[in-house]
Design a protein around this motif. Structure first.
Motif, mmCIF file in Angstrom:
data_model
loop_
_atom_site.group_PDB
_atom_site.id
_atom_site.type_symbol
_atom_site.label_atom_id
_atom_site.label_comp_id
_atom_site.label_asym_id
_atom_site.label_seq_id
_atom_site.Cartn_x
_atom_site.Cartn_y
_atom_site.Cartn_z
ATOM 1 N N LEU A 46 8.418 3.264 21.197
ATOM 2 C CA LEU A 46 9.380 3.919 22.087
ATOM 3 C C LEU A 46 9.533 3.175 23.402
ATOM 4 N N ILE A 47 8.416 3.009 24.134
ATOM 5 C CA ILE A 47 8.487 2.416 25.463
ATOM 6 C C ILE A 47 7.132 1.840 25.835
ATOM 7 N N TYR A 48 7.162 0.814 26.682
ATOM 8 C CA TYR A 48 5.964 0.099 27.120
ATOM 9 C C TYR A 48 5.959 0.036 28.642
ATOM 10 N N PHE A 49 4.866 0.443 29.241
ATOM 11 C CA PHE A 49 4.672 0.344 30.675
ATOM 12 C C PHE A 49 3.628 -0.714 30.978
ATOM 13 N N GLN A 50 3.897 -1.488 32.016
ATOM 14 C CA GLN A 50 2.898 -2.379 32.597
ATOM 15 C C GLN A 50 2.804 -1.916 34.055
ATOM 16 N N GLY A 51 1.713 -1.261 34.390
ATOM 17 C CA GLY A 51 1.676 -0.585 35.676
ATOM 18 C C GLY A 51 2.661 0.563 35.661
ATOM 19 N N ASN A 52 3.443 0.698 36.728
ATOM 20 C CA ASN A 52 4.433 1.773 36.792
ATOM 21 C C ASN A 52 5.806 1.357 36.288
ATOM 22 N N SER A 53 5.966 0.087 35.976
ATOM 23 C CA SER A 53 7.281 -0.360 35.530
ATOM 24 C C SER A 53 7.329 -0.443 34.004
ATOM 25 N N ALA A 54 8.523 -0.322 33.472
ATOM 26 C CA ALA A 54 8.721 -0.312 32.023
ATOM 27 C C ALA A 54 9.538 -1.537 31.617
ATOM 28 N N PRO A 55 8.867 -2.661 31.316
ATOM 29 C CA PRO A 55 9.618 -3.859 30.946
ATOM 30 C C PRO A 55 10.352 -3.727 29.616
ATOM 31 N N ASP A 56 9.973 -2.759 28.807
ATOM 32 C CA ASP A 56 10.618 -2.620 27.508
ATOM 33 C C ASP A 56 10.813 -1.141 27.189
ATOM 34 N N ASP A 63 19.619 8.637 24.975
ATOM 35 C CA ASP A 63 19.463 8.932 26.403
ATOM 36 C C ASP A 63 18.842 10.302 26.643
ATOM 37 N N ARG A 64 18.539 11.023 25.572
ATOM 38 C CA ARG A 64 17.808 12.283 25.753
ATOM 39 C C ARG A 64 16.327 12.036 26.032
ATOM 40 N N PHE A 65 15.884 10.815 25.723
ATOM 41 C CA PHE A 65 14.484 10.456 25.901
ATOM 42 C C PHE A 65 14.316 9.671 27.195
ATOM 43 N N SER A 66 13.286 10.027 27.963
ATOM 44 C CA SER A 66 12.950 9.265 29.161
ATOM 45 C C SER A 66 11.449 9.333 29.365
ATOM 46 N N ALA A 67 10.939 8.389 30.116
ATOM 47 C CA ALA A 67 9.502 8.375 30.398
ATOM 48 C C ALA A 67 9.276 7.800 31.775
ATOM 49 N N GLU A 68 8.215 8.268 32.380
ATOM 50 C CA GLU A 68 7.825 7.704 33.661
ATOM 51 C C GLU A 68 6.315 7.613 33.730
ATOM 52 N N ARG A 69 5.883 6.756 34.645
ATOM 53 C CA ARG A 69 4.460 6.598 34.863
ATOM 54 C C ARG A 69 4.244 6.508 36.359
ATOM 55 N N THR A 70 3.304 7.245 36.850
ATOM 56 C CA THR A 70 3.062 7.276 38.286
ATOM 57 C C THR A 70 1.618 6.865 38.588
ATOM 58 N N GLY A 71 1.469 6.166 39.705
ATOM 59 C CA GLY A 71 0.133 5.768 40.141
ATOM 60 C C GLY A 71 -0.563 4.840 39.167
ATOM 61 N N GLY A 72 0.225 4.206 38.301
ATOM 62 C CA GLY A 72 -0.371 3.304 37.314
ATOM 63 C C GLY A 72 -1.281 4.014 36.341
ATOM 64 N N ASN B 97 0.541 -14.167 26.640
ATOM 65 C CA ASN B 97 0.649 -13.886 28.067
ATOM 66 C C ASN B 97 0.066 -12.525 28.377
ATOM 67 N N ARG B 98 -0.428 -12.388 29.590
ATOM 68 C CA ARG B 98 -1.125 -11.166 29.960
ATOM 69 C C ARG B 98 -0.220 -9.939 29.961
ATOM 70 N N ASP B 99 1.073 -10.139 30.045
ATOM 71 C CA ASP B 99 1.989 -8.992 30.035
ATOM 72 C C ASP B 99 2.706 -8.824 28.704
ATOM 73 N N ASP B 100 2.328 -9.612 27.704
ATOM 74 C CA ASP B 100 2.994 -9.487 26.406
ATOM 75 C C ASP B 100 2.589 -8.200 25.727
ATOM 76 N N LYS B 101 3.561 -7.497 25.183
ATOM 77 C CA LYS B 101 3.242 -6.250 24.502
ATOM 78 C C LYS B 101 2.867 -6.522 23.060
ATOM 79 N N ILE B 102 2.232 -5.545 22.455
ATOM 80 C CA ILE B 102 1.827 -5.641 21.048
ATOM 81 C C ILE B 102 2.932 -5.071 20.171
ATOM 82 N N ILE B 103 3.120 -5.672 19.014
ATOM 83 C CA ILE B 103 4.160 -5.235 18.085
ATOM 84 C C ILE B 103 3.509 -4.916 16.751
#
Lengths: 115, 114
Positions: A46-56, A63-72, B97-103
């Motif tokens: 569904l979604i991937y967070f690195q820290g608080n940001s979602a690169p993927d 658009d009914r689905f959303s996610a957030e992450r706070t404080g890492g 890479n350290r930020d690469d996600k797993i698939i």
């Protein structure tokens, strides 16, 4: 308890209602993932967070689905106007980071049933 | 970007027989490889992983996997299965890479026949 925790463990809701699913990752894990697993199906990313940001966010089905992450740390997956096809087990996993640190630790999941 | 293919959605095998679960990956860069197992009504857990070094990796419960770079494969094997090995097995790949996600692949359901 040092593992990944998810709440609630079970959620039954009526079609059209909104739901919030919570994930508490292992302390210090910067990467956090949400997956969906339907009966007899594999893992759906569904979604991937690195820290608080979602690169993927490419796996969010609509658009009914959303996610957030706070404080890492804690993450919340929100499904608005739930539909019956949203019924599934929603899994959360965390890892230290990506790459070689990608050993994922999975939570027990939240079983969502939409009536 | 990487991708993972598990060609067999289900594999039936008789108890005490050997088994091989196939996994192929696609990547333009070097990768790390993982196998996860999900026992009935349980969460996923790591079975084994390949990071570097010997291409033959041993995991828990007698499973092993061999990394074959030329064939871009990471097949999982066990010489003699037990009824308790009934589970779903997921192959996964990650960039280095350290930020690469797993698939993850779509999984292979192992049925042990008595």
């Amino acid at each position: 308890g040092a593992g990944v925790s998810q709440s609630p463990s079970n959620k039954v809701t009526e079609k059209g209602k909104d739901v919030e699913l919570r994930c508490d990752p292992i302390s210090g894990h910067t990467a956090l993932y949400w997956y969906r697993q339907s009966l007899g199906q594999g893992l759906e990313f569904l979604i991937y967070f690195q820290g608080n940001s979602a690169p993927d966010k490419s796996g969010l089905p609509s658009d009914r689905f959303s996610a957030e992450r706070t404080g890492g740390s804690v993450s919340t997956l929100t499904i608005q106007r739930t539909q019956q096809e949203d019924s599934a087990v929603y899994l959360c996993a965390s890892s230290q980071r990506g790459g070689m640190y990608n050993e994922q630790f999975f939570g027990p999941g939240t079983r969502l049933t939409v009536l | 970007a990487q991708s993972v293919t598990q060609l067999d959605s289900q594999v039936p095998v008789f108890e005490e027989a050997p088994v091989e679960l196939r996994c192929n990956y696609s990547s333009s860069v070097s990768v790390y490889l993982f196998w996860y197992v999900q026992y009935p009504n349980q969460g996923l857990q790591l079975l084994l992983k390949y990071l570097s070094g010997s291409t033959l990796v041993k995991g828990i419960n007698g499973f092993e996997a061999e990394f074959n770079k030329s064939q871009t494969s990471f097949h999982l094997r066990k010489p003699s299965v037990h009824i308790s090995d009934t589970a779903e097995y997921f192959c996964a790949v990650s960039g280095m890479n350290r930020d690469d996600k797993i698939i993850f692949g779509k999984g292979t359901r192992l049925h042990i026949l008595p």
